[in-house]
Write an enzyme that holds these catalytic residues in place. Structure first.
Site, short mmCIF file in Angstrom:
data_model
loop_
_atom_site.label_atom_id
_atom_site.label_comp_id
_atom_site.label_asym_id
_atom_site.label_seq_id
_atom_site.Cartn_x
_atom_site.Cartn_y
_atom_site.Cartn_z
N GLY A 127 0.73 -1.28 -0.06
CA GLY A 127 0.06 -0.06 -0.29
C GLY A 127 0.97 1.27 0.09
O GLY A 127 1.02 1.93 1.08
N SER A 129 1.29 3.40 -3.24
CA SER A 129 0.38 4.63 -4.14
C SER A 129 -1.15 4.94 -3.75
O SER A 129 -1.68 4.08 -3.16
CB SER A 129 0.14 4.03 -5.52
OG SER A 129 1.53 3.61 -6.05
N GLU A 245 12.67 -4.04 -5.08
CA GLU A 245 11.45 -4.29 -5.86
C GLU A 245 11.93 -4.05 -7.44
O GLU A 245 11.53 -4.93 -8.35
CB GLU A 245 10.29 -3.34 -5.88
CG GLU A 245 9.02 -3.34 -6.72
CD GLU A 245 7.78 -2.32 -6.51
OE1 GLU A 245 8.17 -1.54 -5.50
OE2 GLU A 245 6.98 -2.47 -7.01
N ASN A 386 9.01 4.41 -15.71
CA ASN A 386 10.46 4.38 -16.34
C ASN A 386 10.75 5.73 -16.43
O ASN A 386 12.07 6.03 -16.42
CB ASN A 386 10.24 3.72 -17.67
CG ASN A 386 10.13 2.14 -17.56
OD1 ASN A 386 10.12 1.53 -16.43
ND2 ASN A 386 10.31 1.48 -18.71
C1 LIG Z 1 -0.66 -2.79 -12.82
C2 LIG Z 1 -0.06 -2.06 -11.65
C3 LIG Z 1 0.22 -2.57 -10.26
C4 LIG Z 1 0.39 -1.66 -9.49
N1 LIG Z 1 0.58 -2.40 -8.22
C5 LIG Z 1 1.07 -1.37 -7.18
C6 LIG Z 1 0.93 -2.15 -5.74
O1 LIG Z 1 0.58 -3.19 -5.52
N2 LIG Z 1 1.25 -1.18 -4.92
C7 LIG Z 1 1.42 0.18 -4.99
O2 LIG Z 1 1.52 1.12 -4.03
N3 LIG Z 1 1.54 0.68 -6.25
C8 LIG Z 1 1.10 0.02 -7.28
N4 LIG Z 1 1.05 0.45 -8.51
C9 LIG Z 1 1.26 1.96 -8.98
C10 LIG Z 1 2.33 2.36 -9.54
O3 LIG Z 1 3.73 2.36 -8.61
C11 LIG Z 1 2.20 3.93 -9.96
O4 LIG Z 1 1.07 3.77 -11.10
C12 LIG Z 1 3.42 4.69 -10.42
O5 LIG Z 1 4.27 4.95 -9.41
C13 LIG Z 1 3.04 5.76 -11.29
O6 LIG Z 1 2.12 6.85 -10.43
P1 LIG Z 1 0.78 7.21 -10.95
O7 LIG Z 1 -0.09 5.99 -11.75
O8 LIG Z 1 0.11 7.94 -10.08
O9 LIG Z 1 1.07 8.03 -12.25
P2 LIG Z 1 1.71 9.55 -12.19
O10 LIG Z 1 2.65 9.76 -11.14
O11 LIG Z 1 0.38 10.55 -12.28
O12 LIG Z 1 2.35 9.65 -13.62
C14 LIG Z 1 1.72 9.90 -14.90
C15 LIG Z 1 2.56 10.11 -16.02
O13 LIG Z 1 3.66 11.17 -15.67
C16 LIG Z 1 5.00 10.66 -15.56
N5 LIG Z 1 5.73 11.48 -14.64
C17 LIG Z 1 5.11 11.88 -13.51
N6 LIG Z 1 6.24 12.54 -12.61
C18 LIG Z 1 7.42 12.82 -13.71
C19 LIG Z 1 8.44 13.44 -13.49
N7 LIG Z 1 8.95 14.05 -12.38
N8 LIG Z 1 9.32 13.39 -14.63
C20 LIG Z 1 9.04 12.70 -15.77
N9 LIG Z 1 7.66 12.20 -15.82
C21 LIG Z 1 6.90 12.09 -15.08
C22 LIG Z 1 5.00 9.31 -15.18
O14 LIG Z 1 6.15 8.65 -15.71
C23 LIG Z 1 3.93 8.89 -16.03
O15 LIG Z 1 3.91 8.49 -17.35
C24 LIG Z 1 0.82 -0.22 -9.67
C25 LIG Z 1 0.41 0.19 -10.94
C26 LIG Z 1 0.00 -0.58 -11.75
C27 LIG Z 1 -0.14 -0.01 -13.27
#
Ligand SMILES: Cc1cc2nc3c(=O)[nH]c(=O)nc-3n(C[C@H](O)[C@H](O)[C@H](O)COP(=O)(O)OP(=O)(O)OC[C@H]3O[C@@H](n4cnc5c(N)ncnc54)[C@H](O)[C@@H]3O)c2cc1C
Length: 400
Positions: A127, A129, A245, A386
């Protein structure tokens, strides 16, 4: 650099291979070959099978039930695991919260949680995100307020993988807002999913699977004894976990297996057509991915050596993560291209309840390639996207 294995190492590999070949449950392998998602019970059966042989916690220190293997042994073991196309190990217990507990937890926490993680008696989920707090994790809003000897937790976690199966969740929560930096005032809390006020809501992904969830906390009372380490230091612990991870997400050994299988399939004429090996453009793309993968393998070996000497994986884990997942997605594209029309017919179980498993396997397993392609769009997002990994590499590796 000596790139040959010693006789002892080769004997170790042969011993592991013999056990996998002779004793590994055939049905688990068939599920995996067919691209069928395995059930919670089967996943646990698989992990227990590894544990019974002392092969589950390959990165843990021996004193906590780890293997004590050298980096080369770990590398050879992962190769063998991939060679039989064994299912992935669910990482949340053994690869994530386990190392945090044995590194930063109290003796009581070690005694209470580590044996059940080792034996896969308890299923953990992660937990971190929240809606609006993914890449910018330090902005997380889930609060844990101390009330006597309990924390009262309120907030929402999202994208929580396999929370529908989980017995416990480890969370980053805000215990103080009166801080100079947002990374301060965050704590690492272990929460029993059965506690009143915890609700899990499914999120169905594009290929139709139920893999991720939202987890809501409403006045959830958590014993203060479930706080790991110091209050307010959760960011430090959480970062260590993220590096582990990311290293695992690269899955170099499994990409090697998938490339080898694709190459073997490309050599076979399919339904009267010429084999794909005669398609020079396809083979050029396949070779380009193989070269990238080989280079990444050496980075992985360097990281393994650092971990073996007691260091946490450093920023190179970010390189492994983004290059490893780019390679996985490139391989997925090649599978879909190789399968052509046959990539399409897979229909997830919930939409086609009358389908027998065999019908979904299809000739040469092609029918699993499209759902895998869609599902693995996730790989460049989870574990820290990434783009974020590239930011880390530019700052900590390139010094930009
Ligand atoms: C299938 C799946 C499983 C997951 N499982 C888990 C889990 O079990 N537990 C958990 O805690 N989380 C989990 N996650 C969450 C995951 O870690 C987040 O989705 C991830 O960190 C991206 O955050 P966000 O979705 O809020 O996207 P955002 O942070 O809103 O990003 C949106 C886009 O903007 C880009 N971006 C954001 N900030 C920057 C920056 N500073 N510079 C350049 N580009 C940027 C990102 O690369 C992305 O392309 C999971 C996600 C997925 C898709």
């Amino acid at each position: 650099m000596n790139l040959t294995f010693s006789e002892d190492e080769l004997r170790f590999r042969d011993d592991v291979r013999k056990v996998f070949d002779e004793e590994f449950p055939a049905d688990l392998r068939e599920f995996r070959d067919a691209g069928v998602t395995i059930s919670r019970d089967d996943q646990i059966r698989y992990q227990k099978w590894l544990h019974e042989r002392g092969w589950f916690a390959i990165n843990w220190p021996v004193e906590y039930g780890g293997t004590g293997w050298t980096p080369v042994q770990k590398y050879l073991f992962m190769q063998e695991l991939a060679r039989i196309n064994a299912p992935d190990i669910v990482p949340f217990g053994v690869s994530m919260v386990g190392p945090v507990i044995y590194t930063f937890g109290s003796d009581e926490q070690k005694e209470r949680f580590l044996p059940d993680i080792l034996a896969s008696n308890v299923w953990w989920c992660q937990g971190y995100s929240e809606p609006g707090s993914g890449s910018d994790l330090a902005s997380l809003k889930t609060r844990a307020d101390l009330d006597g000897d309990h924390y009262v937790v309120n907030g929402t976690k999202t994208w929580t993988t396999l929370a529908q199966f989980a017995d416990w969740i480890f969370c980053l929560v805000r215990t103080s807002s009166d801080v100079a930096r947002r990374q301060e005032g965050i704590s690492f809390l272990l929460i029993d999913m059965q506690t009143p006020g915890v609700t899990v809501k499914p999120i169905i992904t594009i290929e139709g699977e139920h893999e991720v969830n939202e987890v809501h906390f409403e006045d959830v009372r958590v014993p203060a004894a479930n706080l790991v380490g110091e209050e307010g230091e959760g960011w430090t612990y959480g970062k260590v976990l993220l590096q582990h991870e990311r290293t695992n997400i690269a899955a170099v050994h499994y990409s090697k297996f998938r490339i080898d299988r694709l190459r073997a399939q490309a050599e076979r004429p399919v339904r009267g057509a010429a084999p794909l090996t005669e398609d020079r453009n396809f083979m050029r793309k396949l070779a380009a991915v193989e070269v990238e993968l080989r280079a990444l393998e050496f980075t992985e070996l360097r990281t393994l050596a650092a971990v073996a000497s007691g260091k946490a994986p450093g920023p190179e884990s970010s390189i492994l993560k983004f290059v490893g997942t780019e390679i996985q997605q490139a391989i997925d594209e090649l599978y879909v291209e190789a399968a052509g029309y046959y990539a399409l017919p897979f229909v997830p179980e919930q939409y086609a309840p009358d389908f027998a498993v065999d019908e979904r396997i299809g000739e040469g397993n092609e029918t699993a390639s499209a759902p895998r392609y869609f599902n693995f769009r996730k790989a460049s997002i989870y574990g820290g996207s990434n783009e974020i990994q590239k930011n880390i590499v530019s700052k900590h590796v390139l010094g930009l």
